[in-house]
Design a protein around this motif. Structure first.
Motif, PDB file in Angstrom:
ATOM      1  N   LEU A  44      11.947  -0.793   8.426  1.00  0.00           N
ATOM      2  CA  LEU A  44      13.216  -0.173   8.044  1.00  0.00           C
ATOM      3  C   LEU A  44      13.008   1.086   7.219  1.00  0.00           C
ATOM      4  CD1 LEU A  44      16.339  -0.677   8.120  1.00  0.00           C
ATOM      5  CD2 LEU A  44      16.071  -1.800   5.906  1.00  0.00           C
ATOM      6  N   THR A  45      12.041   1.067   6.318  1.00  0.00           N
ATOM      7  CA  THR A  45      11.886   2.156   5.339  1.00  0.00           C
ATOM      8  C   THR A  45      10.797   3.159   5.690  1.00  0.00           C
ATOM      9  OG1 THR A  45      10.301   0.885   4.026  1.00  0.00           O
ATOM     10  CG2 THR A  45      12.638   0.611   3.485  1.00  0.00           C
ATOM     11  N   GLY A  46       9.853   2.771   6.540  1.00  0.00           N
ATOM     12  CA  GLY A  46       8.726   3.647   6.815  1.00  0.00           C
ATOM     13  C   GLY A  46       7.632   3.559   5.762  1.00  0.00           C
ATOM     14  N   LEU A  47       7.709   2.578   4.870  1.00  0.00           N
ATOM     15  CA  LEU A  47       6.682   2.360   3.852  1.00  0.00           C
ATOM     16  C   LEU A  47       5.708   1.290   4.323  1.00  0.00           C
ATOM     17  CD1 LEU A  47       9.078   2.252   0.777  1.00  0.00           C
ATOM     18  CD2 LEU A  47       7.467   4.097   1.277  1.00  0.00           C
ATOM     19  N   GLU A  48       4.631   1.094   3.570  1.00  0.00           N
ATOM     20  CA  GLU A  48       3.729  -0.035   3.785  1.00  0.00           C
ATOM     21  C   GLU A  48       3.608  -0.788   2.467  1.00  0.00           C
ATOM     22  OE1 GLU A  48      -0.040   0.376   5.646  1.00  0.00           O
ATOM     23  OE2 GLU A  48       0.775   1.354   7.437  1.00  0.00           O
ATOM     24  N   ILE A  89      13.186   2.857 -15.485  1.00  0.00           N
ATOM     25  CA  ILE A  89      13.227   1.736 -14.545  1.00  0.00           C
ATOM     26  C   ILE A  89      14.586   1.801 -13.856  1.00  0.00           C
ATOM     27  CG2 ILE A  89      13.083  -0.766 -14.257  1.00  0.00           C
ATOM     28  CD1 ILE A  89      11.435  -0.885 -16.811  1.00  0.00           C
ATOM     29  N   ALA A  90      14.606   2.325 -12.636  1.00  0.00           N
ATOM     30  CA  ALA A  90      15.860   2.609 -11.932  1.00  0.00           C
ATOM     31  C   ALA A  90      16.202   1.476 -10.967  1.00  0.00           C
ATOM     32  CB  ALA A  90      15.739   3.926 -11.169  1.00  0.00           C
ATOM     33  N   PHE A  91      17.437   1.003 -11.032  1.00  0.00           N
ATOM     34  CA  PHE A  91      17.930  -0.019 -10.106  1.00  0.00           C
ATOM     35  C   PHE A  91      18.851   0.640  -9.075  1.00  0.00           C
ATOM     36  CE2 PHE A  91      16.667  -2.524 -13.761  1.00  0.00           C
ATOM     37  CZ  PHE A  91      16.073  -3.636 -13.174  1.00  0.00           C
ATOM     38  N   VAL A  92      18.531   0.426  -7.806  1.00  0.00           N
ATOM     39  CA  VAL A  92      19.200   1.109  -6.703  1.00  0.00           C
ATOM     40  C   VAL A  92      19.595   0.071  -5.656  1.00  0.00           C
ATOM     41  CG1 VAL A  92      18.897   2.842  -4.879  1.00  0.00           C
ATOM     42  CG2 VAL A  92      17.788   3.156  -7.105  1.00  0.00           C
ATOM     43  N   ALA A  93      20.711   0.290  -4.983  1.00  0.00           N
ATOM     44  CA  ALA A  93      21.085  -0.522  -3.826  1.00  0.00           C
ATOM     45  C   ALA A  93      21.027   0.362  -2.584  1.00  0.00           C
ATOM     46  CB  ALA A  93      22.480  -1.114  -3.992  1.00  0.00           C
ATOM     47  N   VAL A  94      20.456  -0.139  -1.507  1.00  0.00           N
ATOM     48  CA  VAL A  94      20.408   0.622  -0.254  1.00  0.00           C
ATOM     49  C   VAL A  94      21.837   0.971   0.166  1.00  0.00           C
ATOM     50  CG1 VAL A  94      19.836   0.475   2.188  1.00  0.00           C
ATOM     51  CG2 VAL A  94      18.247  -0.397   0.487  1.00  0.00           C
ATOM     52  N   PRO A  95      22.137   2.243   0.457  1.00  0.00           N
ATOM     53  CA  PRO A  95      23.500   2.629   0.848  1.00  0.00           C
ATOM     54  C   PRO A  95      23.928   1.921   2.140  1.00  0.00           C
ATOM     55  CG  PRO A  95      22.211   4.557   0.239  1.00  0.00           C
ATOM     56  CD  PRO A  95      21.247   3.422   0.336  1.00  0.00           C
ATOM     57  N   THR A  96      25.102   1.307   2.101  1.00  0.00           N
ATOM     58  CA  THR A  96      25.598   0.559   3.251  1.00  0.00           C
ATOM     59  C   THR A  96      27.078   0.819   3.467  1.00  0.00           C
ATOM     60  OG1 THR A  96      26.043  -1.364   1.839  1.00  0.00           O
ATOM     61  CG2 THR A  96      23.928  -1.314   2.990  1.00  0.00           C
ATOM     62  N   GLU A 138      24.654   6.270   6.719  1.00  0.00           N
ATOM     63  CA  GLU A 138      23.880   7.492   6.930  1.00  0.00           C
ATOM     64  C   GLU A 138      24.723   8.724   6.569  1.00  0.00           C
ATOM     65  OE1 GLU A 138      20.886   7.432   7.291  1.00  0.00           O
ATOM     66  OE2 GLU A 138      20.297   5.643   8.382  1.00  0.00           O
ATOM     67  N   PRO A 139      24.096   9.793   6.073  1.00  0.00           N
ATOM     68  CA  PRO A 139      22.649   9.993   5.948  1.00  0.00           C
ATOM     69  C   PRO A 139      22.043   9.471   4.646  1.00  0.00           C
ATOM     70  CG  PRO A 139      23.759  11.999   5.351  1.00  0.00           C
ATOM     71  CD  PRO A 139      24.847  11.024   5.733  1.00  0.00           C
ATOM     72  N   ALA A 140      22.876   8.829   3.797  1.00  0.00           N
ATOM     73  CA  ALA A 140      22.396   8.446   2.459  1.00  0.00           C
ATOM     74  C   ALA A 140      21.188   7.509   2.528  1.00  0.00           C
ATOM     75  CB  ALA A 140      23.525   7.797   1.674  1.00  0.00           C
ATOM     76  N   ALA A 141      21.197   6.537   3.471  1.00  0.00           N
ATOM     77  CA  ALA A 141      20.087   5.591   3.560  1.00  0.00           C
ATOM     78  C   ALA A 141      18.795   6.306   3.949  1.00  0.00           C
ATOM     79  CB  ALA A 141      20.409   4.484   4.550  1.00  0.00           C
ATOM     80  N   SER A 142      18.881   7.198   4.931  1.00  0.00           N
ATOM     81  CA  SER A 142      17.689   7.940   5.351  1.00  0.00           C
ATOM     82  C   SER A 142      17.183   8.837   4.220  1.00  0.00           C
ATOM     83  CB  SER A 142      18.004   8.791   6.587  1.00  0.00           C
ATOM     84  OG  SER A 142      18.209   7.975   7.708  1.00  0.00           O
ATOM     85  N   GLN A 143      18.108   9.407   3.451  1.00  0.00           N
ATOM     86  CA  GLN A 143      17.702  10.235   2.310  1.00  0.00           C
ATOM     87  C   GLN A 143      16.961   9.395   1.275  1.00  0.00           C
ATOM     88  OE1 GLN A 143      21.498  11.794   1.142  1.00  0.00           O
ATOM     89  NE2 GLN A 143      21.414  13.519   2.553  1.00  0.00           N
ATOM     90  N   LEU A 144      17.453   8.186   1.018  1.00  0.00           N
ATOM     91  CA  LEU A 144      16.782   7.309   0.058  1.00  0.00           C
ATOM     92  C   LEU A 144      15.383   6.955   0.543  1.00  0.00           C
ATOM     93  CD1 LEU A 144      16.611   5.408  -2.380  1.00  0.00           C
ATOM     94  CD2 LEU A 144      17.762   3.660  -0.994  1.00  0.00           C
ATOM     95  N   PHE A 145      15.256   6.564   1.815  1.00  0.00           N
ATOM     96  CA  PHE A 145      13.945   6.173   2.328  1.00  0.00           C
ATOM     97  C   PHE A 145      12.983   7.360   2.333  1.00  0.00           C
ATOM     98  CE2 PHE A 145      16.414   2.851   4.991  1.00  0.00           C
ATOM     99  CZ  PHE A 145      16.502   2.018   3.888  1.00  0.00           C
ATOM    100  N   ALA A 146      13.484   8.543   2.644  1.00  0.00           N
ATOM    101  CA  ALA A 146      12.630   9.740   2.608  1.00  0.00           C
ATOM    102  C   ALA A 146      12.150  10.011   1.192  1.00  0.00           C
ATOM    103  CB  ALA A 146      13.394  10.941   3.151  1.00  0.00           C
ATOM    104  N   ALA A 147      13.046   9.853   0.201  1.00  0.00           N
ATOM    105  CA  ALA A 147      12.666  10.057  -1.203  1.00  0.00           C
ATOM    106  C   ALA A 147      11.617   9.041  -1.632  1.00  0.00           C
ATOM    107  CB  ALA A 147      13.900   9.954  -2.094  1.00  0.00           C
TER     108      ALA A 147
END
Length: 526
Positions: A194-198, A332-339, A353-362
């Motif tokens: 989902l995020t492109g991370l490992e 220590i930042a608490f964030v919720a995935v934009p939905t 979108e595009p907020a979720a993609s922006q978060l994952f890119a950041a």
């Protein structure tokens, strides 16, 4: 009577008399022969001190060994993944940036049977809580990103690492069910997709861990706007600030209807408020510098914890804990995935979108979410901005074509659904507007393909997305230009140094913020 000779041929004196003669020398100045050459006695205080130190040293070693064995014996472990290929090297737990997926299990067996029967959780159970903790390499900030359990996602093919049973990929299923069939590793692989991370590690706790931990720290302060009673979770709180522990602490974290409009996002904010307060309490009470208290917490946590095999040792857990102890609570930042409400079911959620993609890119670029515009000078690098002469201002030559009419297709083979929208947004910002997208088989390397006459367009698209020139290739079957996205996650920003755009309210709160949760109007009591 003749005297014994004293002039022995070998040059030595007479041998020392033996027996009783040795104990009674005739020369009173010499003293008793039995003390000749004997070591001096140690002072009594030194003997006692040495004995005490020895006992203490043995005690410390035994105590440390006991706790090491006990804590290690508490730990349960499982595989980090469910068959996905890892492309990044193993992190150095002491120095590298690290991502840990934190899960709360809803299993109802053993100590958790009072919260429902087996029908309430099947297989490995669902994840009642899902948060991704991202620790920066310099230990100066932490992002904690919550995924609503109602979020609809696509899960990858997963293999149960215990039974080796294979489960096919699924589409449009709730993210909290990702681990139900193939185990925790499938939840990790799903978040990676989902995020492109490992993700580097995971920790999963059950219901009982919350109760025991809240009791160990002496309760956690929480705040709510109005008196509320949630019959489903059993949460009952007066207006204002209350200290919760045990069952009420668990009820606060599980409460689904008590906050905001009774949905999952209100529940997430409640969980984030609880964790923020817990962090402040542990820091303010000096717990992190109190070995006895830390051992109590470690015992409670490890008894109710399942972690990945790479983290399943007491020294590793201590290393990670040590990295967290000095971080400023304001970082220590608490964030919720934009939905947003899902198109297929208004009771479920889709990525916004595009907020979720922006978060994952950041997140992939390791941006400080509390200050996305911060660009600190890297340690050891000279700040050349004050001394270097500005480069002469030159405008790039205008392209010999109209960007607005060039056909560009985005084929997503990255395995990350949100990547298509991220790339399209970058292309749109770059002036391309005749855009299309399609799903594509998974590939590793991103490439830009072009048909006859579109070589210059392809070169500009590649530059815009940061795709290397060696990966710009002609293809007879392509109409215009095709950006074929791979799992290498190249591109997605208008230039490598372009600032990341994020919604202004992406951070719900930091651990330094004292937030009062909004009560659900339908559950307010008088």
């Amino acid at each position: 009577m003749s005297r014994p000779r004293e002039d022995r041929q070998d040059g030595t004196g007479s041998p020392v008399p033996s027996g009783s003669a040795a104990r009674h020398t005739v020369d009173p100045a010499v003293g008793p022969a039995r003390h000749m050459g004997a070591p001096r006695r140690l002072p009594g205080w030194l003997k006692i001190g040495t004995a005490v130190v020895s006992v203490l040293l043995v005690g410390v070693i035994a105590f440390g060994a006991y706790w090491a064995i006990r804590l290690q014996g508490n730990i349960s472990k499982a595989s980090l993944g469910a068959g996905s290929d890892k492309t990044e090297p193993v992190v150095d737990d002491a120095r590298d940036r690290m991502q840990i997926l934190i899960l709360g299990s809803d299993t109802r067996d053993g100590k958790n049977s009072q919260y429902g029967g087996p029908e309430d959780s099947t297989g490995y159970g669902n994840s009642d809580v899902m948060m991704l903790m991202d620790i920066s390499a310099d230990n100066k900030r932490v992002n904690v990103v919550s995924f609503p359990r109602d979020l609809l996602v696509d899960t990858p093919k997963c293999i149960d690492q215990k039974t080796k049973q294979e489960f096919p990929a699924r589409q449009n299923v709730m993210i909290n069910s990702a681990m139900s069939e193939a185990g925790i590793g499938c939840a990790v692989d799903t978040v990676n997709k989902l995020t492109g991370l490992e993700i580097d590690h995971f920790m999963m706790a059950d219901f009982d861990s919350v109760k025991e931990l809240s009791n160990t720290v002496g309760g956690v302060d929480v705040c709510i706007s109005d008196a509320v009673f949630d019959p489903d979770s059993g949460l009952r709180l007066p207006k204002g600030t209350s200290k919760v522990q045990g069952e009420q602490a668990l009820a606060f974290l599980r409460a689904r209807h008590a906050f905001a409009d009774g949905g999952d996002l209100g529940r997430i904010k409640g969980q984030q408020g609880f964790l923020s307060s817990l962090v402040r309490k542990i820091k303010d009470d000096g717990t992190l510098t109190n070995p006895a208290k830390m051992l109590q917490i470690a015992d409670v946590v490890t008894k109710n914890l399942t972690i990945d095999e790479g983290m399943a040792s007491v020294p590793t857990l201590l290393t990670v804990a040590n990295r967290l102890k000095n971080i400023d609570v304001g970082k220590i930042a608490f964030v919720a995935v934009p939905t947003m409400p899902a198109a297929s079911d208004p009771n479920r959620l889709d990525l916004a979108e595009p907020a979720a993609s922006q978060l994952f890119a950041a997140m992939r670029k390791d941006i400080d979410l509390t200050d996305p515009t911060a660009t600190p000078t890297p340690s050891g690098s000279p700040d050349v901005s004050a001394t270097a002469s500005p480069a002469p201002s030159t405008s790039p030559p205008a392209p010999a074509y109209d960007k607005a009419v060039q056909p560009v297709t985005v084929a997503n083979g990255s395995g990350v659904p949100a990547r298509s929208q991220e790339i399209i947004k970058s292309l749109t910002a770059g002036g391309f507007s005749q855009l299309a997208q399609l799903a594509a088989p998974a590939v590793v390397t991103t490439a830009v393909y072009y048909g006859a006459g579109f070589e210059d367009v392809a070169a500009d698209v590649a530059t815009l997305l940061g795709v290397p020139a060696a990966q710009v290739l002609p293809a007879a079957g392509v109409n215009g230009v095709q950006v074929y996205l791979g799992s290498d996650l190249v591109g997605g920003a208008a230039g490598a140094d372009a600032p990341v755009q994020l919604p202004a309210d992406i951070v719900n709160q930091t651990a330094g913020d004292v937030v009062c949760q909004q009560a659900n109007p339908f559950l307010i009591t008088r």
